[in-house]
Design an enzyme around this catalytic site. Structure first.
Site, PDB file in Angstrom:
ATOM      1  N   VAL A 134     -34.597-105.211 -77.299  1.00 33.61           N
ATOM      2  CA  VAL A 134     -34.909-106.548 -77.813  1.00 33.61           C
ATOM      3  C   VAL A 134     -34.372-106.683 -79.240  1.00 33.61           C
ATOM      4  O   VAL A 134     -34.617-105.809 -80.084  1.00 33.61           O
ATOM      5  CB  VAL A 134     -36.437-106.791 -77.831  1.00 33.61           C
ATOM      6  CG1 VAL A 134     -36.770-108.060 -78.606  1.00 33.61           C
ATOM      7  CG2 VAL A 134     -36.994-106.888 -76.430  1.00 33.61           C
ATOM      8  N   SER A 135     -33.660-107.779 -79.509  1.00 32.45           N
ATOM      9  CA  SER A 135     -33.218-108.133 -80.864  1.00 32.45           C
ATOM     10  C   SER A 135     -32.330-107.022 -81.447  1.00 32.45           C
ATOM     11  O   SER A 135     -31.272-106.750 -80.880  1.00 32.45           O
ATOM     12  CB  SER A 135     -34.450-108.442 -81.718  1.00 32.45           C
ATOM     13  OG  SER A 135     -34.074-109.008 -82.940  1.00 32.45           O
ATOM     14  N   SER A 136     -32.743-106.352 -82.523  1.00 32.71           N
ATOM     15  CA  SER A 136     -31.944-105.228 -83.027  1.00 32.71           C
ATOM     16  C   SER A 136     -31.745-104.190 -81.910  1.00 32.71           C
ATOM     17  O   SER A 136     -30.674-103.586 -81.787  1.00 32.71           O
ATOM     18  CB  SER A 136     -32.634-104.583 -84.226  1.00 32.71           C
ATOM     19  OG  SER A 136     -31.865-103.534 -84.738  1.00 32.71           O
ATOM     20  N   ALA A 138     -31.502-104.962 -78.813  1.00 33.74           N
ATOM     21  CA  ALA A 138     -30.500-105.532 -77.895  1.00 33.74           C
ATOM     22  C   ALA A 138     -29.094-105.340 -78.450  1.00 33.74           C
ATOM     23  O   ALA A 138     -28.143-105.128 -77.697  1.00 33.74           O
ATOM     24  CB  ALA A 138     -30.779-107.007 -77.663  1.00 33.74           C
ATOM     25  N   HIS A 274     -35.898-117.027 -80.656  1.00 36.29           N
ATOM     26  CA  HIS A 274     -35.708-115.573 -80.635  1.00 36.29           C
ATOM     27  C   HIS A 274     -36.829-114.866 -79.873  1.00 36.29           C
ATOM     28  O   HIS A 274     -36.701-113.703 -79.503  1.00 36.29           O
ATOM     29  CB  HIS A 274     -35.642-115.073 -82.082  1.00 36.29           C
ATOM     30  CG  HIS A 274     -34.997-113.741 -82.230  1.00 36.29           C
ATOM     31  ND1 HIS A 274     -33.756-113.451 -81.685  1.00 36.29           N
ATOM     32  CD2 HIS A 274     -35.397-112.606 -82.856  1.00 36.29           C
ATOM     33  CE1 HIS A 274     -33.444-112.197 -81.971  1.00 36.29           C
ATOM     34  NE2 HIS A 274     -34.422-111.665 -82.679  1.00 36.29           N
TER      35      HIS A 274
END
Ligand SMILES: *[C@@H]1O[C@H](CO)[C@@H](O)[C@H](O)[C@H]1NC(C)=O
Ligand SMILES: *[C@@H]1O[C@H](CO)[C@@H](O)[C@H](O)[C@H]1NC(C)=O
Ligand SMILES: *[C@@H]1O[C@H](CO)[C@@H](O)[C@H](O)[C@H]1NC(C)=O
Length: 289
Positions: A134-136, A138, A274
């Site tokens: 997820v996010s960083s 990802a 996000h």
């Protein structure tokens, strides 16, 4: 007897379930990434391995508690690895040449070595290794797909950016790339493919299936990065960027699922930023778990 086994026996005696355990000796780890592992009370023979990679500000314990993957592991008998970033702020290094290179000694190699350790220690199934970020995390998911394609069967990048999009022109470790974050890096599929392939030069073997999930109101890691990431993997797989199948209201109302054959899948929901939620059943289906 290892500490994790003692903990498991105690958990059984006292009616709890297995807990998250730190592993300190998993192999070469020059950037000091921490490894945590969740081994359910009952694992299947030759279990699948799922690597679950947290967001900036996240930690292994939080990701263990706040995502559904450990509870699903209890039901399904697979093992979950939770790597933890060594940096203040706990983003992942997706900007240095070391992490963007197979064998470069960066965070990506450390995560790869956790996989190898778990496969050896638990007789895991090497053809059923998956990664979700997820996010960083990802961003790291796309980096792992580029730097260590030989390890993974399938990878899900949930609200991230293409591999190499966060590169630091100054070779900064754990740097922030505002141009990429704001959705201002645009490349052709061919250029993105070259960026990814150059992270493991000379590799011509199998590559993981990719699933790219993004919210269309995301401005933290701008939603343009959804299309750019799709372009990257379409380029790597050398397939058209036009989906072979478009499924409205899938996996849930408001989402659209796009398939490019079986190699590439996109899940987009224009209503979410996000914080687009994890649809665990869809993730399990993609992994085949
Ligand atoms: C940000 O990333 C792009 C590639 O995605 C790169 O061209 C640019 O130099 C990077 N910016 C910095 C400040 O490192
Ligand atoms: C992303 O790609 C889709 C399908 O190709 C297109 O409809 C959409 O406008 C694109 N979005 C952006 C922000 O470029
Ligand atoms: C990509 O596919 C086309 C045919 O669709 C082929 O001509 C070309 O050589 C392929 N490129 C690579 C790099 O494999």
């Amino acid at each position: 007897m290892k500490l994790s086994c003692v903990a498991r026996v105690l958990a059984c005696l006292f009616g709890g379930r297995a807990s998250l355990q730190q592993v300190t000796d998993f192999g070469y780890n020059p950037t000091n990434v921490k490894m945590y592992i969740y081994v359910p009370d009952t694992i299947k023979p030759n279990p699948e391995i799922l690597v679950a990679v947290h967001y900036c500000g996240g930690m292994a314990q939080a990701f263990f508690q706040n995502t559904p993957f450990a509870l699903l592991a209890d039901q399904k008998g697979y093992i979950v690895i939770y790597p933890e970033s060594p940096y203040g702020g706990t983003c992942w290094d997706v900007s240095s040449q070391a992490t963007l290179t197979h064998g470069g000694g960066g965070n990506s190699d450390s995560i790869a070595n956790m996989v190898t350790y778990a496969l050896d220690t638990y007789q895991g199934n090497p053809s059923k290794v998956f990664l979700f970020g997820v996010s960083s995390g990802a961003m790291m998911a796309n980096v792992m797909a580029a730097t260590h394609p030989e390890l993974f069967n399938a990878i899900i990048a949930h609200s991230g950016v293409p591999a190499g999009c966060f590169v630091s022109a100054y070779n900064e470790v754990n740097g922030w790339n505002g141009t990429c974050a704001t959705g201002n890096v645009h490349n052709t599929p061919e250029v993105w493919a070259t960026v990814a392939k150059n992270m493991y030069p000379g590799y011509y073997g199998a590559r993981p299936r990719m699933m790219i999930v993004h919210g269309g109101a995301d401005t933290t890691l701008h939603y343009n990065n959804y299309n750019e990431t799709i372009k990257q993997w379409a380029g790597v797989f050398n397939i058209s960027t036009t989906p072979t199948e478009t499924k409205p209201d899938t996996p849930e109302q408001g989402y659209t699922t796009y398939n490019w054959g079986t190699q590439l899948k996109g899940v987009y929901n224009p209503s979410y930023g996000h914080d687009i939620p994890i649809v665990a059943s869809d993730d399990m289906e993609f992994f085949g778990l």
